[in-house]
Enzyme design. Structure first.
Site, mmCIF file in Angstrom:
data_model
loop_
_atom_site.group_PDB
_atom_site.id
_atom_site.type_symbol
_atom_site.label_atom_id
_atom_site.label_comp_id
_atom_site.label_asym_id
_atom_site.label_seq_id
_atom_site.Cartn_x
_atom_site.Cartn_y
_atom_site.Cartn_z
ATOM 1 N N CYS A 81 42.087 28.691 33.901
ATOM 2 C CA CYS A 81 41.139 28.627 35.024
ATOM 3 C C CYS A 81 41.105 27.247 35.679
ATOM 4 O O CYS A 81 40.735 26.250 35.063
ATOM 5 C CB CYS A 81 39.746 29.004 34.518
ATOM 6 S SG CYS A 81 38.499 28.939 35.818
ATOM 7 N N CYS A 96 34.695 32.221 27.643
ATOM 8 C CA CYS A 96 35.511 32.992 28.594
ATOM 9 C C CYS A 96 36.963 33.117 28.124
ATOM 10 O O CYS A 96 37.586 32.119 27.763
ATOM 11 C CB CYS A 96 35.468 32.310 29.957
ATOM 12 S SG CYS A 96 36.473 33.160 31.184
ATOM 13 N N TRP A 156 27.743 55.568 32.587
ATOM 14 C CA TRP A 156 28.809 56.136 33.436
ATOM 15 C C TRP A 156 30.205 55.834 32.895
ATOM 16 O O TRP A 156 31.189 56.232 33.471
ATOM 17 C CB TRP A 156 28.682 55.623 34.875
ATOM 18 C CG TRP A 156 28.423 54.172 34.987
ATOM 19 C CD1 TRP A 156 29.343 53.179 35.035
ATOM 20 C CD2 TRP A 156 27.140 53.539 35.070
ATOM 21 N NE1 TRP A 156 28.719 51.966 35.144
ATOM 22 C CE2 TRP A 156 27.360 52.154 35.177
ATOM 23 C CE3 TRP A 156 25.813 54.002 35.079
ATOM 24 C CZ2 TRP A 156 26.335 51.231 35.261
ATOM 25 C CZ3 TRP A 156 24.790 53.091 35.178
ATOM 26 C CH2 TRP A 156 25.051 51.723 35.262
ATOM 27 N N CYS A 216 31.788 29.091 30.356
ATOM 28 C CA CYS A 216 33.234 28.878 30.205
ATOM 29 C C CYS A 216 33.692 28.854 28.739
ATOM 30 O O CYS A 216 34.760 29.406 28.431
ATOM 31 C CB CYS A 216 33.657 27.614 30.935
ATOM 32 S SG CYS A 216 33.322 27.701 32.704
ATOM 33 N N GLY A 236 16.493 51.184 47.224
ATOM 34 C CA GLY A 236 16.827 50.377 48.403
ATOM 35 C C GLY A 236 18.170 50.760 49.030
ATOM 36 O O GLY A 236 18.904 51.583 48.498
ATOM 37 N N CYS A 270 31.173 34.824 33.753
ATOM 38 C CA CYS A 270 31.451 33.985 34.922
ATOM 39 C C CYS A 270 30.377 34.234 35.984
ATOM 40 O O CYS A 270 30.650 34.716 37.084
ATOM 41 C CB CYS A 270 32.848 34.297 35.467
ATOM 42 S SG CYS A 270 33.399 33.068 36.660
ATOM 43 N N TYR A 329 36.332 48.751 48.581
ATOM 44 C CA TYR A 329 35.959 48.499 47.182
ATOM 45 C C TYR A 329 35.686 49.828 46.451
ATOM 46 O O TYR A 329 36.235 50.086 45.380
ATOM 47 C CB TYR A 329 34.714 47.593 47.074
ATOM 48 C CG TYR A 329 34.159 47.685 45.674
ATOM 49 C CD1 TYR A 329 34.805 47.039 44.623
ATOM 50 C CD2 TYR A 329 33.060 48.501 45.374
ATOM 51 C CE1 TYR A 329 34.375 47.174 43.318
ATOM 52 C CE2 TYR A 329 32.619 48.645 44.076
ATOM 53 C CZ TYR A 329 33.269 47.976 43.045
ATOM 54 O OH TYR A 329 32.851 48.129 41.757
ATOM 55 N N ASP A 360 34.757 43.512 44.190
ATOM 56 C CA ASP A 360 33.332 43.362 44.494
ATOM 57 C C ASP A 360 32.959 41.879 44.390
ATOM 58 O O ASP A 360 33.820 41.022 44.161
ATOM 59 C CB ASP A 360 32.472 44.237 43.578
ATOM 60 C CG ASP A 360 32.490 43.766 42.126
ATOM 61 O OD1 ASP A 360 33.234 42.810 41.811
ATOM 62 O OD2 ASP A 360 31.750 44.344 41.315
ATOM 63 N N GLU A 389 29.140 53.801 41.087
ATOM 64 C CA GLU A 389 29.648 52.736 41.951
ATOM 65 C C GLU A 389 28.775 52.562 43.191
ATOM 66 O O GLU A 389 28.541 51.454 43.646
ATOM 67 C CB GLU A 389 31.101 53.026 42.364
ATOM 68 C CG GLU A 389 32.095 52.769 41.256
ATOM 69 C CD GLU A 389 31.973 51.360 40.673
ATOM 70 O OE1 GLU A 389 31.712 50.409 41.428
ATOM 71 O OE2 GLU A 389 32.117 51.223 39.447
HETATM 72 S S1 SF4 Z 1 36.578 29.628 32.662
HETATM 73 FE FE1 SF4 Z 1 36.734 30.082 34.842
HETATM 74 S S2 SF4 Z 1 36.664 32.312 34.936
HETATM 75 FE FE2 SF4 Z 1 35.932 31.720 32.932
HETATM 76 S S3 SF4 Z 1 33.687 31.542 33.129
HETATM 77 FE FE3 SF4 Z 1 34.538 29.517 33.495
HETATM 78 S S4 SF4 Z 1 34.800 29.429 35.698
HETATM 79 FE FE4 SF4 Z 1 34.579 31.572 35.183
#
Ligand code: SF4
Length: 368
Positions: free
Chosen positions: A203, A197, A23, A194, A81, A187, A120, A138, A37
């Protein structure tokens, strides 16, 4: 104040790691964005992909969906569902054809006026299909925002405000999708990755040393459990009696074998034991008006199914009444009742647990 570092880091990561999903093919088709969605609510992308592709073969345009009968729509949704999603999508497609000349509205306000579209979904369609500066929040995005900002028990309104504040003007679609992907792949609820990320330097949850603790889990109450007794009633011509659930409410418009929940006071009685019983006959009479005297009855087995807020266990019986008992069933609590040949059962939109019950018994019936 908007933190541009967050959006920049996120969008940079997204450009390299975005999931390739059908999509998302460009140019975006608002109907396809909307369909995806709706299908993705409460459902993982890997489960949605085959449904999405089959759906588009059957209903390639909004007009095709609007023109289809509800039964055909529910059949295509079978197994996914939360069937209210399909009913609302169908009703909303008809509303778009009737009141918007078949053009899906571009603003959050106009989208919110359509059946089944909440804040949303409206934000997701407006931003992804029309690149409007609209936030979409979401479950994945809520978790990411709660963690980045170190919010243990954030209020919904607070998260919407944050989502709005962080939105980079003109790039809302990519930003929302990037947050969705980050929540789905990095996450994650448990064991967030992390080190991989892009937001780790910003964070608060990561800095706390226990990112999984954000947001705090609410104390869940024990999930209620209901027991349901089911009869696959087969007449002397080999036809199977099947009932359509009322159009509104849980599993509305889907078909099921004759069933009723056991009242708590009747639990443990023989209807849920190993022998057929008077209460099985009472249940059939209460749901169909059929007074079954003598009958061959065989236990098919049990099926368990979990909904969002409760679980059910269905004990299913194959019931073959003596000739002459099955003349005119009257729907009681069903929208309609049908006698169908075994070969036709699978053409109806059955609930998922009825599909399992059907697999238990179809080999015992004559299916040419
Ligand atoms: S750094 Fe923060 S936002 Fe990134 S995965 Fe870890 S907890 Fe989630």
């Amino acid at each position: 104040m908007r933190d541009e570092r967050l959006a920049d880091r996120l969008l940079h990561w997204f450009a390299r790691h975005k999931r390739d999903l059908p999509w998302r093919r460009e140019p975006r088709d608002p109907y396809r964005v909307w369909l995806a969605e709706v299908m993705l609510q409460q459902t993982q992308a890997t489960t949605v992909v085959p449904y999405y592709e089959r759906w588009l073969e059957r209903f390639p345009t909004l007009e095709a969906l609007a023109a289809a009968p509800l039964d055909a729509v529910l059949k295509m949704w079978e197994g996914l569902g939360y069937y209210a999603r399909a009913r609302n999508l169908h009703a909303a497609a008809r509303a778009v054809v009737q009141t918007h000349d078949g053009r899906i509205p571009e603003t959050v306000e106009a989208l919110l006026a359509l059946p089944g579209i909440g804040r949303y979904t409206a934000g997701a369609i407006a931003s992804l299909a029309f690149n409007a500066d609209a936030p979409a929040l979401d479950g994945n995005i809520k978790r990411v925002l709660s963690r980045v900002h170190g919010l243990s028990a954030p209020k919904e309104a607070e998260l919407w405000r944050l989502a709005e504040l962080l939105l980079p003007p003109g790039r809302a679609g990519a930003f929302n999708e990037a947050l969705m992907d980050l929540g789905a792949t990095v996450c994650t609820p448990r064991a967030p990755r992390c080190p991989a990320c892009p937001l780790r330097a910003l964070c608060a949850a990561q800095a706390s040393g226990d990112p999984e603790a954000y947001p705090a889990r609410s104390n869940r109450k024990a999930t209620p459990h209901h027991e349901v007794v089911t009869a696959v009633v087969v007449d002397e011509r080999g036809r199977v009696l099947i009932g359509q659930r009322p159009p509104d409410g849980l599993l509305g418009g889907l078909w099921e074998f004759i069933s009723s929940e056991l009242r708590p006071s009747r639990r443990g009685e023989d209807a849920f034991g190993d022998r057929p019983s008077a209460s099985l006959r009472r249940m059939i009479a209460a749901r169909t008006g059929l007074r079954i005297g003598r009958a061959d009855v065989a236990l098919l087995g049990e099926v368990k199914h979990a909904f969002t807020h409760f679980r059910i266990t269905r004990r299913a019986w194959l019931v073959r009444p003596a000739a002459g008992c099955c003349a005119k069933p009257q729907p009681k609590g069903y929208a309609s009742l049908l006698w169908v040949a075994p070969t036709e059962v699978e053409s109806l939109a059955l609930t998922r647990s009825d599909q399992k019950i059907w697999r238990m018994c179809r080999d015992r019936l004559t299916v040419p």
